[in-house]
Design a protein around this motif. Structure first.
Motif, PDB file in Angstrom:
ATOM      1  N   ARG A   1      -0.520  13.008  11.350  1.00  0.00           N
ATOM      2  CA  ARG A   1      -0.232  11.532  11.311  1.00  0.00           C
ATOM      3  C   ARG A   1       0.261  11.372   9.926  1.00  0.00           C
ATOM      4  N   PRO A   2       1.349  10.238   9.915  1.00  0.00           N
ATOM      5  CA  PRO A   2       1.944   9.941   8.628  1.00  0.00           C
ATOM      6  C   PRO A   2       0.876   9.213   7.659  1.00  0.00           C
ATOM      7  N   SER A   3       0.972   9.305   6.472  1.00  0.00           N
ATOM      8  CA  SER A   3       0.283   8.832   5.441  1.00  0.00           C
ATOM      9  C   SER A   3       0.819   8.542   4.210  1.00  0.00           C
ATOM     10  N   ILE A   4       0.272   7.725   3.047  1.00  0.00           N
ATOM     11  CA  ILE A   4       0.719   7.620   1.859  1.00  0.00           C
ATOM     12  C   ILE A   4      -0.307   7.418   1.084  1.00  0.00           C
TER      13      ILE A   4
ATOM     14  N   PRO B   1      -7.731   3.798   5.994  1.00  0.00           N
ATOM     15  CA  PRO B   1      -7.708   4.000   4.370  1.00  0.00           C
ATOM     16  C   PRO B   1      -8.617   4.944   4.163  1.00  0.00           C
ATOM     17  N   LEU B   2      -8.578   6.018   3.532  1.00  0.00           N
ATOM     18  CA  LEU B   2      -9.421   6.992   3.048  1.00  0.00           C
ATOM     19  C   LEU B   2      -9.344   6.904   1.500  1.00  0.00           C
ATOM     20  N   VAL B   3     -10.528   7.076   0.824  1.00  0.00           N
ATOM     21  CA  VAL B   3     -10.846   7.278  -0.306  1.00  0.00           C
ATOM     22  C   VAL B   3     -11.051   8.715  -0.759  1.00  0.00           C
TER      23      VAL B   3
ATOM     24  N   GLY C   1       8.176   7.616   0.463  1.00  0.00           N
ATOM     25  CA  GLY C   1       7.180   8.217  -0.036  1.00  0.00           C
ATOM     26  C   GLY C   1       6.057   8.579   0.630  1.00  0.00           C
ATOM     27  N   GLY C   2       6.231   8.970   1.912  1.00  0.00           N
ATOM     28  CA  GLY C   2       5.283   9.410   2.991  1.00  0.00           C
ATOM     29  C   GLY C   2       4.885  10.856   2.945  1.00  0.00           C
ATOM     30  N   GLU C   3       3.706  11.006   3.175  1.00  0.00           N
ATOM     31  CA  GLU C   3       2.931  12.393   3.404  1.00  0.00           C
ATOM     32  C   GLU C   3       2.496  12.461   4.781  1.00  0.00           C
TER      33      GLU C   3
ATOM     34  N   ARG D   1      -9.814   8.566  -7.134  1.00  0.00           N
ATOM     35  CA  ARG D   1      -8.506   8.749  -7.785  1.00  0.00           C
ATOM     36  C   ARG D   1      -7.279   8.311  -6.745  1.00  0.00           C
ATOM     37  N   ALA D   2      -7.531   8.302  -5.613  1.00  0.00           N
ATOM     38  CA  ALA D   2      -6.538   7.644  -4.778  1.00  0.00           C
ATOM     39  C   ALA D   2      -7.115   7.256  -3.249  1.00  0.00           C
ATOM     40  N   VAL D   3      -6.137   6.424  -2.958  1.00  0.00           N
ATOM     41  CA  VAL D   3      -6.723   5.851  -1.357  1.00  0.00           C
ATOM     42  C   VAL D   3      -5.555   6.375  -0.584  1.00  0.00           C
ATOM     43  N   CYS D   4      -5.962   7.201   0.354  1.00  0.00           N
ATOM     44  CA  CYS D   4      -4.829   7.767   1.276  1.00  0.00           C
ATOM     45  C   CYS D   4      -4.758   7.117   2.691  1.00  0.00           C
TER      46      CYS D   4
END
Length: 527
Positions: A220-223, A249-251, A213-215, A260-263
Motif C-alpha cells: 500500500r502507498p504511504s507517506i 496513521p501509524l505512530v 514523496g511517497g513510500e 519519531r514519525a507518523v506513517c
C-alpha cells in the motif's frame, strides 16, 4: 448398552512452520469439544527427596513442583480436545496436537530463558520413543509468558495505531504546522485517489511517486511525517482525521519508544482498511505471543482441563506461559483460576465417585468404571498403597542411621528407647533420611521434646549418632529451597534454628501416607 468407541486419530505435529494453521484448527475444535486433555514432555523431573513424597502436604508439594517448573524446560505440549457424540453407538472423538516448543530468544531480550536443566535419563527415554530433537530445536515454537510479553512490548518498539485524543489548546505555531501537514497529505493522497487515466508507463509513474514523496507499507502507498513530540503526533492524527477515512496513521517510535514519525497509509476501500488494521494487530500478536496463543485459546474456551499430573503440569505452564510462580500454594491456585477455571486430575476421579471411595486401589476403581460405564480403557498406572490420611503431628524425620534398610531400622529402633516399642511405620525418603509415622497421637511430640531436652533416657539414641526433627523443620527446609543438599544435611542445618518452644505451635496438616502424591486442585480453587 453399547460401549462408546474412541475415534482413532494421529496427532498433528505442530512447529512454527504450521503453527498459525494449527492454532486456527485448535480454536475450532475447542469451541465444539466437551473437555481438553493436556500433558507436557519435559527435560527432567525432581529426584530423591525433591520429588513428591508421602509425607508432603499441599504446601510442601507445591514448593517442590515450583522448583521443578523453574528448573526444567518443556519441549512438547500435548493438547487433545475430546468430543462426545451421542450417536448410536456413542462415539468419543479426539483431536490430538503435539506442539513442539523451544525457548528461543528471538527478540534478544534474554527471554524466555538462556539455560535450563536436563536429565540424561529423560532425554534417553525421549530419544528411544522417537522424539525429534532437531525438530524441536530448529523448528520449535518460541514463546513468552504474559508478564514477559508485557516487558517486551515496553522494550521493543513497533509502529502502532494510536487513538486520537482531543487537544486542550493550540497555538498559532500548531495551526501553521497542522495546516502545512494537511496540505502535504492531501496533495500526496490526490495522486493515488485520483490517478491520471493516461498510462504514463512505469518510469513516469515512479518519478511521479518520488515527487509526491511517497513510500510503501507492504503493497500500500504511504507517506512518512516527521515529528518531534507527542503533541505533534496528535496534530498529525487530527489532520489525517479531517482529510479522509481511507487513511490509516501509524505512530513510528524510535529505539527508546518516543515517537519519531507518523506513517500515513492509503487504503483503496473500507474492506481494504479493515484488512490492514487486522494485519497490523495480527502481526503484533504473532511477534510477541508465540505458543502462549494456545494457552489463551484454552483459557477463553472455558472447557474443563484434564491431566493426570495436574500439579506438575500446571505449575510448569503457569511459570512458562503466564507469570512467575507465586511463593505459596494459595496464591498459585488463585492465579491459576484466572487462567483455567475448571481443572480435573485423573488420579482423583475414582475418589470423587461415591462407590469408588471404598475401592482399595486404583485397579479396583478402574474395574468398577469399566463395568459401570462400559468404557474400554488401557491405562498404565504404578502400584499404589491405600490413600491413608494422617496428621503431620505424628511424623518424625530420622537421619544418621548409616544406610540401614527400612526393615533393619524398624527392628533396630525399639532397642534404643521404649517409645519405639509403640506401633509405628517407617518410610525411606532418600538414602540419608527416613520418616516415622506413630499411630498414637502425641507420641511423636513426646519424642521430639525428649530429644530437644537431651533426656538421659535417649543416651543410646544419641550415642548411635541418630538425629530427629518434626514436620516444621521439613516445612522450613522446603520454604528455604535447600534443594541442592541431601535431605539429612538440609534438616541438620535447619533443625538447630527451630527452638523446642515452637514444637507445640506447629501448624498441623494432613498428608496421604504410603501413597503417591494426590492433591485435588479443586480443593484449593476457592480464593
Amino acid at each position: 448398552m453399547a460401549a462408546p468407541r474412541a475415534a482413532a486419530a494421529s496427532a498433528k505435529q505442530v512447529t512454527r512452520r504450521n503453527f498459525a494453521e494449527a492454532a486456527r484448527e485448535l480454536g475450532a475444535h475447542l469451541e465444539s469439544c466437551d473437555y481438553v486433555a493436556v500433558a507436557a514432555q519435559k527435560t527432567g523431573a525432581p529426584t530423591g527427596w525433591r520429588r513428591a513424597l508421602p509425607v508432603d502436604t499441599a504446601e510442601t508439594a507445591y514448593l517442590k513442583a515450583k522448583v521443578a517448573a523453574e528448573s526444567f524446560q518443556p519441549l512438547q505440549i500435548a493438547v487433545c480436545p475430546f468430543l462426545l457424540r451421542n450417536s448410536s453407538p456413542s462415539t468419543l472423538v479426539a483431536y490430538p496436537y503435539n506442539f513442539h516448543i523451544f525457548p528461543r530468544d528471538e527478540l534478544q531480550l534474554g527471554m524466555p530463558s538462556y539455560s535450563f536443566y536436563c536429565q540424561s535419563s529423560y532425554l534417553s527415554t525421549m530419544a528411544n520413543a522417537g522424539f525429534d530433537f532437531n525438530m524441536c530445536i530448529y523448528d520449535g515454537i518460541s514463546y513468552l509468558s504474559r508478564v514477559q510479553e508485557s516487558f517486551a512490548r515496553q522494550k521493543i518498539c513497533t509502529p502502532h495505531v494510536r487513538p486520537l485524543l482531543p487537544l486542550q489548546s493550540t497555538s498559532v505555531a500548531d495551526s501553521v504546522f497542522k495546516s502545512r501537514i494537511k496540505s502535504r497529505i492531501m496533495h500526496w493522497r490526490k495522486g493515488y485517489a485520483e490517478p491520471n487515466k493516461k498510462d504514463d508507463g512505469s518510469l513516469v509513474s515512479s518519478l511521479s511517486r518520488l515527487i509526491l514523496g511517497g513510500e510503501t507499507y507492504g503493497s500500500r502507498p504511504s507517506i512518512s511525517i516527521d515529528v518531534c513530540s507527542d503533541h505533534q503526533v496528535q496534530l498529525v492524527l487530527e489532520a489525517v482525521n479531517h482529510i479522509s477515512d481511507d487513511l490509516v496513521p501509524l505512530v513510528v517510535p524510535d529505539k527508546v519508544g518516543a515517537a519519531r514519525a507518523v506513517c500515513v497509509i492509503f487504503t483503496s476501500s473500507k474492506e481494504d482498511k479493515n484488512l490492514l488494521l487486522m494485519d497490523i494487530q495480527q502481526s503484533e500478536e504473532e511477534k510477541f505471543c508465540g505458543f502462549r496463543e494456545v494457552i489463551d485459546l484454552l483459557s477463553s474456551s472455558q472447557k474443563p482441563i484434564v491431566s493426570y499430573n495436574c500439579l506438575n503440569d500446571l505449575t510448569m505452564m503457569h511459570s512458562k506461559f503466564v507469570a512467575p510462580l507465586p511463593p505459596n500454594m494459595h496464591e498459585f491456585m488463585c492465579s491459576l483460576k484466572m487462567v483455567f477455571s475448571s481443572v480435573v486430575d485423573v488420579s482423583h476421579l475414582w475418589r470423587q465417585i461415591g462407590p469408588l471411595r471404598k475401592a482399595k486401589n486404583i485397579q479396583a476403581a478402574l474395574s468398577y468404571l469399566q463395568r459401570q460405564y462400559f468404557v474400554p480403557m488401557e491405562i498404565k498406572i504404578p502400584e499404589q498403597d491405600t490413600a491413608k490420611v494422617v496428621s503431620t503431628e505424628n511424623i518424625v524425620f530420622l537421619w544418621g542411621f548409616r544406610g540401614k534398610s527400612v526393615k533393619e531400622l524398624k527392628s533396630y529402633l525399639p532397642g534404643l528407647h521404649q517409645i519405639f516399642s509403640e506401633d509405628f511405620e517407617v518410610k525411606l525418603l532418600d538414602k540419608t533420611c527416613s520418616a516415622l509415622l506413630f499411630r498414637n497421637s502425641g507420641t511423636a511430640m513426646q519424642l521430639l521434646k525428649e530429644i530437644s531436652s537431651e533426656s538421659p533416657s535417649l543416651n543410646n539414641f544419641f550415642s548411635e549418632g541418630l538425629k530427629a526433627a518434626g514436620f516444621e523443620v521439613y516445612r522450613k527446609v522446603c520454604r528455604l529451597g535447600l534443594w541442592d543438599s541431601e535431605l539429612a544435611e538440609a534438616l541438620e542445618r535447619v533443625s538447630a534454628e527451630v527452638a523446642a518452644s515452637t514444637l507445640s505451635e506447629c501448624n498441623s496438616s494432613q498428608i496421604y501416607w504410603n501413597s503417591s502424591l494426590m492433591l485435588d486442585l479443586k480443593e484449593y480453587l476457592e480464593c
